[in-house]
Design a protein around this motif. Structure first.
Motif, mmCIF file in Angstrom:
data_model
loop_
_atom_site.group_PDB
_atom_site.id
_atom_site.type_symbol
_atom_site.label_atom_id
_atom_site.label_comp_id
_atom_site.label_asym_id
_atom_site.label_seq_id
_atom_site.Cartn_x
_atom_site.Cartn_y
_atom_site.Cartn_z
ATOM 1 N N ALA A 199 0.827 -1.211 0.000
ATOM 2 C CA ALA A 199 0.000 0.000 0.000
ATOM 3 C C ALA A 199 0.859 1.258 0.000
ATOM 4 C CB ALA A 199 -0.925 -0.012 1.216
ATOM 5 N N ALA A 200 1.947 1.239 0.774
ATOM 6 C CA ALA A 200 2.827 2.406 0.837
ATOM 7 C C ALA A 200 3.434 2.702 -0.525
ATOM 8 C CB ALA A 200 3.922 2.169 1.873
ATOM 9 N N ARG A 201 3.790 1.668 -1.247
ATOM 10 C CA ARG A 201 4.338 1.866 -2.595
ATOM 11 C C ARG A 201 3.280 2.458 -3.529
ATOM 12 N NH1 ARG A 201 8.771 -2.289 -4.833
ATOM 13 N NH2 ARG A 201 10.289 -2.051 -3.161
ATOM 14 N N ALA A 202 2.043 1.983 -3.383
ATOM 15 C CA ALA A 202 0.967 2.510 -4.233
ATOM 16 C C ALA A 202 0.752 3.999 -3.981
ATOM 17 C CB ALA A 202 -0.323 1.739 -3.978
ATOM 18 N N VAL A 203 0.867 4.407 -2.724
ATOM 19 C CA VAL A 203 0.660 5.818 -2.363
ATOM 20 C C VAL A 203 1.866 6.669 -2.753
ATOM 21 C CG1 VAL A 203 0.375 7.430 -0.436
ATOM 22 C CG2 VAL A 203 -0.950 5.296 -0.497
ATOM 23 N N LEU A 226 -3.062 -2.637 11.519
ATOM 24 C CA LEU A 226 -3.490 -2.105 10.230
ATOM 25 C C LEU A 226 -3.908 -0.646 10.362
ATOM 26 C CD1 LEU A 226 -3.962 -2.769 7.259
ATOM 27 C CD2 LEU A 226 -6.314 -3.405 7.850
ATOM 28 N N LYS A 227 -4.590 -0.288 11.450
ATOM 29 C CA LYS A 227 -4.995 1.104 11.677
ATOM 30 C C LYS A 227 -3.777 2.027 11.778
ATOM 31 C CE LYS A 227 -9.489 0.497 13.940
ATOM 32 N NZ LYS A 227 -10.248 0.662 15.207
ATOM 33 N N LEU A 232 -0.736 6.400 9.046
ATOM 34 C CA LEU A 232 0.495 6.927 8.453
ATOM 35 C C LEU A 232 0.306 7.258 6.981
ATOM 36 C CD1 LEU A 232 3.122 4.517 10.079
ATOM 37 C CD2 LEU A 232 2.805 6.945 10.591
ATOM 38 N N LEU A 233 -0.532 6.486 6.301
ATOM 39 C CA LEU A 233 -0.775 6.698 4.875
ATOM 40 C C LEU A 233 -2.006 7.561 4.624
ATOM 41 C CD1 LEU A 233 -0.064 3.059 3.629
ATOM 42 C CD2 LEU A 233 1.414 5.053 3.347
#
Length: 373
Positions: A199-203, A226-227, A232-233
């Protein structure tokens, strides 16, 4: 029965010498690791010694009997309950090796220059069928080559052969053609952390607006983890307990580019959990499905998990905990056996750093790095 001693750089190479010299009817009397003296007592070289023989017609009583060899006789018909576990394991290893060699054509014998490559594949725990396939391909090249090939050249040829075996399998991470990224896997494989890395890479790299859905209502710690990543994202999170909750979450996130679905980590060796998952979420509509497995698990256990998920449209696997092992043979074995590609492998806990998007080249390079993985 006359006995003869064979010494080679690997057990596989020693066994090949036995088969070439004595044929498939050879009987192994003993085997052991021996060390030659090195410079000033250091840098000892490890070798493998095998004593073998073959029954001869009209042999005389004066011929050397296997029982005159001081090493323990490792012949299955003469084993007793008093054998140590070490000898039993050695016998099993030798039987497996002999069976593997017997599956090959008697006219195809690997020359000594291939011993290091074969041993490397064995150390990486590539299965015998694949090793035989790779070894036969290399042997054909060596046999037809007019010049001697260096070990580097042989290694590059081995890499090309493995590439040809894997060429039909898909490699690479998220395609961004689908809106929903469904991440499956048993408990303990690091699934939630892996989702956060993806997910971090996608953002950060693709500038996507994302959200998270979690069905892992069995572990409060997993939800809180997960929260934390979602905060953070700056991404929303929905917790779902039923199919209705799941449908509502999808409608709520219609405006987002990408939705990551964190399924519950359960013991998926049990089929009932697979059925529960199928009833809870949609794994077909506009979804990319990934199955996460840990490289520290036994290959047989990973195979059981894959088989349980065969009903799911999983095209690519994700392997975690690369940093906790020195072998990746099981990864290749499973991909070939189940015709699954590779999306990512992870090598630590840092988010988003410790994840690599897979390619055939970097995976095969890892295979030959060995202890440097």
């Amino acid at each position: 029965m006359k006995m003869k001693k064979y010494i080679a750089s690997s057990m596989a190479a020693a066994m090949k010498k036995v088969q070439v010299d004595l044929g498939d009817d050879a009987i192994i009397a003993s085997s052991k690791v021996v060390y030659s003296k090195g410079f000033l007592g250091m840098f000892k070289k490890k070798s493998y010694e095998v004593v073998a023989g073959i029954e001869r017609k009209n042999q005389k009583e004066t011929m050397i009997s296997p029982r005159t060899i001081q090493q323990p006789i490792i012949i299955e018909s003469e084993t007793t309950e008093k054998q140590t576990e070490t000898i039993k394991k050695e016998l099993a290893d030798l039987k497996t090796m002999m069976e593997s060699m017997k599956r090959r054509s008697a006219s195809v014998q690997y020359p000594d220059e291939l011993a290091d490559i074969i041993e490397k594949l064995e150390q990486q725990e590539i299965n015998h069928e694949l090793i035989t396939q790779i070894g036969d391909g290399l042997f054909t090249v060596v046999k037809n080559s007019k010049n001697d090939l260096s070990q580097n050249e042989l290694q590059e040829l081995a890499k090309k052969h493995i590439l040809s075996i894997l060429r039909e399998l898909p490699f690479g991470g998220i395609s961004y053609d689908k809106k929903y990224i469904n991440v499956l896997g048993p408990t303990g494989v690091g699934k939630t952390t892996t989702i956060a890395k993806m997910a971090a890479r996608a953002v950060l790299q693709e500038k996507k607006k994302i959200g998270f859905i979690t069905t892992d209502t069995y572990r409060i710690a997993a939800i809180e983890q997960l929260k934390t990543y979602a905060n953070l994202l700056q991404a929303p999170v929905e917790i779902v307990y039923s199919r209705d909750d799941y449908e509502k979450a999808l409608r709520k996130f219609e405006h987002l580019d990408l939705i990551f679905i964190d399924t519950a980590g359960r013991n998926y060796k049990e089929a009932k959990y697979i059925k529960d998952l199928q009833q809870l979420i949609d794994v077909e509509k506009n979804v990319e499905n990934y199955l996460v497995l840990s490289l520290t698990a036994k290959e047989r256990d990973m195979a059981t998990i894959i088989e349980q998920f065969l009903a799911f449209p999983v095209k690519k696997l994700i392997f975690t905990k690369l940093d906790e092992t020195n072998t990746i043979g099981s990864m290749i074995n499973l991909m070939v056996k189940y015709k699954k590609g590779l999306a990512y492998y992870t090598n630590g806990q840092e988010v988003p750093e410790d994840i690599e998007e897979a390619s055939m080249k970097n995976m095969i390079d890892l295979l030959f790095q060995g202890d440097n993985i």
